[in-house]
Motif scaffolding. Structure first.
Motif, PDB file in Angstrom:
ATOM      1  N   UNK A   1      16.555   0.014  16.797  1.00 45.59           N
ATOM      2  CA  UNK A   1      16.298   0.431  15.415  1.00 45.59           C
ATOM      3  C   UNK A   1      16.267  -0.765  14.471  1.00 45.59           C
ATOM      4  N   UNK A   2      17.213  -1.686  14.634  1.00 46.66           N
ATOM      5  CA  UNK A   2      17.238  -2.893  13.802  1.00 46.66           C
ATOM      6  C   UNK A   2      16.054  -3.796  14.121  1.00 46.66           C
ATOM      7  N   UNK A   3      15.692  -3.863  15.374  1.00 48.10           N
ATOM      8  CA  UNK A   3      14.539  -4.664  15.771  1.00 48.10           C
ATOM      9  C   UNK A   3      13.264  -4.139  15.120  1.00 48.10           C
ATOM     10  N   UNK A   4      13.053  -2.833  15.172  1.00 40.95           N
ATOM     11  CA  UNK A   4      11.883  -2.214  14.523  1.00 40.95           C
ATOM     12  C   UNK A   4      11.876  -2.489  13.025  1.00 40.95           C
ATOM     13  N   UNK A   5      13.028  -2.345  12.391  1.00 39.50           N
ATOM     14  CA  UNK A   5      13.137  -2.557  10.950  1.00 39.50           C
ATOM     15  C   UNK A   5      12.727  -3.968  10.551  1.00 39.50           C
ATOM     16  N   UNK A   6      13.231  -4.969  11.268  1.00 38.16           N
ATOM     17  CA  UNK A   6      12.928  -6.364  10.911  1.00 38.16           C
ATOM     18  C   UNK A   6      11.483  -6.728  11.239  1.00 38.16           C
ATOM     19  N   UNK A   7      10.969  -6.235  12.358  1.00 36.14           N
ATOM     20  CA  UNK A   7       9.572  -6.483  12.691  1.00 36.14           C
ATOM     21  C   UNK A   7       8.646  -5.861  11.658  1.00 36.14           C
ATOM     22  N   UNK A   8       8.980  -4.662  11.233  1.00 39.31           N
ATOM     23  CA  UNK A   8       8.183  -3.964  10.215  1.00 39.31           C
ATOM     24  C   UNK A   8       8.186  -4.736   8.900  1.00 39.31           C
ATOM     25  N   UNK A   9       9.351  -5.216   8.477  1.00 42.23           N
ATOM     26  CA  UNK A   9       9.449  -5.978   7.229  1.00 42.23           C
ATOM     27  C   UNK A   9       8.595  -7.235   7.278  1.00 42.23           C
ATOM     28  N   UNK A  10       8.596  -7.905   8.404  1.00 46.38           N
ATOM     29  CA  UNK A  10       7.807  -9.138   8.540  1.00 46.38           C
ATOM     30  C   UNK A  10       6.319  -8.838   8.515  1.00 46.38           C
ATOM     31  N   UNK A  11       5.876  -7.855   9.267  1.00 41.12           N
ATOM     32  CA  UNK A  11       4.448  -7.576   9.359  1.00 41.12           C
ATOM     33  C   UNK A  11       3.875  -7.016   8.072  1.00 41.12           C
ATOM     34  N   UNK A  12       4.678  -6.321   7.295  1.00 42.30           N
ATOM     35  CA  UNK A  12       4.207  -5.809   6.005  1.00 42.30           C
ATOM     36  C   UNK A  12       3.866  -6.950   5.045  1.00 42.30           C
ATOM     37  N   UNK A  13       4.489  -8.104   5.247  1.00 33.45           N
ATOM     38  CA  UNK A  13       4.237  -9.254   4.372  1.00 33.45           C
ATOM     39  C   UNK A  13       2.868  -9.887   4.624  1.00 33.45           C
ATOM     40  N   UNK A  14       2.230  -9.571   5.733  1.00 33.92           N
ATOM     41  CA  UNK A  14       0.926 -10.165   6.046  1.00 33.92           C
ATOM     42  C   UNK A  14      -0.200  -9.521   5.249  1.00 33.92           C
ATOM     43  N   UNK A  15      -0.003  -8.293   4.783  1.00 29.43           N
ATOM     44  CA  UNK A  15      -1.048  -7.536   4.069  1.00 29.43           C
ATOM     45  C   UNK A  15      -2.312  -7.383   4.917  1.00 29.43           C
TER      46      UNK A  15
END
Length: 327
Positions: A20-34
């Motif tokens: 769950x934490x892994x998904x959360x951090x990966x999601x936060x990073x990829x959202x920054x790419x736009x």
């Protein structure tokens, strides 16, 4: 053909405490790419609640795809499956344990946009690991580098970004005992690295105990070097020369001192050393022969039990609801 900009390939095995934490951090990073992306979790036959947690995440997020193996096929097979099923122009491989910080992905993307086709993560420091793990890892990379004719970067793992054409080249290779980080070096292309500090595992236990580390090391050495076989030949010649010298020396001593030729202790010592050397050489040849046998069987590298995404879950729900209404 490829509808995404980025594909994150995340092999997982018994990671219910961290997923769950892994998904959360990966999601936060990829959202920054736009930019458009997908995260492909490859469940390598987990026996805990990893699959259930990932299926729930898939039902909530259309950017997530889940590949379930029919059993545990291994880390390298999971990486390969994710690459083969990816839809991105750039493919990033990262483990779920968060030892490789997801935030480094943004640095890799910048390097990719600068024109590099392979960007690998290089560990400047390793936190939360024992002295034995650090020492053996460092020694292995140096030994492997001295044995091969290709340059395999030291202090690296499978955490890296590769361009689509590199991914296609890798997935076209048919070998079964895969050492992916070595294959990435073998295919070539324009490569660079980004340095990072490898973190302590977020939760759970390592999925690479000593047994699996040895297996991976043997795959790396036998896949990219024939030198162990050559070394065995050299050792055989050296031992023969040493035995001959010992024999001549002992015969000369017996004539000078008027004593027995070759006492029992010396004979036993020479025999033990020779038998040990012979068995070591047979073991080295056995490693190569076993891998030839694996390749000759032509079995698939992995078997997929199911592929799950939000769209597929939604379609299944609609079909199920339609059947219930007809009843």
């Amino acid at each position: 053909m490829y509808g995404k900009t980025y594909s994150l390939v995340v092999p997982v095995y018994n990671e219910e405490l961290v997923i769950s934490e892994s998904y959360k951090r990966l999601k936060q990073v990829m959202e920054q790419t736009d930019e458009e992306y997908e995260i492909i979790f490859v469940n390598d036959g987990s026996k805990d609640k990893t699959r259930e947690k990932l299926e729930f995440i898939c039902g909530e997020d259309e950017c997530i795809r889940l590949i379930n193996f029919s059993r545990n096929f291994g880390h390298q097979a999971a990486i390969t499956a994710g690459m083969e099923l990816s839809l991105g122009q750039a493919i990033i491989v990262i483990d779920a344990d968060l030892q490789d910080p997801p935030e480094v992905i943004l640095d890799m993307i910048r390097k990719w946009k600068d024109g590099y086709e392979v960007v690998y993560g290089k560990r400047a420091k390793r936190e939360g690991e024992t002295f034995f793990k650090k020492f053996t890892a460092k020694a292995f990379y140096r030994i492997l580098g001295s044995m091969t004719n290709i340059e395999i970067p030291v202090d690296t793992g499978d955490f890296r970004l590769i361009d689509r054409k590199v991914c296609d080249a890798l997935t076209s290779l048919p070998e079964k005992n895969r050492y992916v980080r070595g294959l990435v070096s073998w295919v070539g292309y324009k490569q660079t690295y980004v340095e990072f500090v490898r973190q302590e595992r977020f939760a759970g236990e390592t999925k690479y105990p000593l047994k699996k580390m040895i297996k991976l090391a043997l795959d790396g050495i036998t896949s990219f070097s024939y030198k162990p076989l050559v070394i065995g030949s050299y050792l055989g010649g050296l031992s023969f020369a040493a035995g001959l010298i010992l024999l001549i020396t002992d015969i000369l001593k017996s004539f000078i001192n008027n004593s027995k030729v070759l006492d029992l202790g010396l004979i036993l010592s020479i025999n033990l050393m020779m038998f040990g050397l012979i068995f070591c050489c047979i073991g080295i040849m056995g490693q190569y022969i076993a891998r030839i046998f694996d390749e000759s069987k032509a079995r698939p590298l992995y078997i997929i039990d199911s592929k799950i995404s939000k769209k597929e879950l939604h379609e299944e729900y609609e079909i199920s609801s339609g059947k219930q209404s007809n009843l």
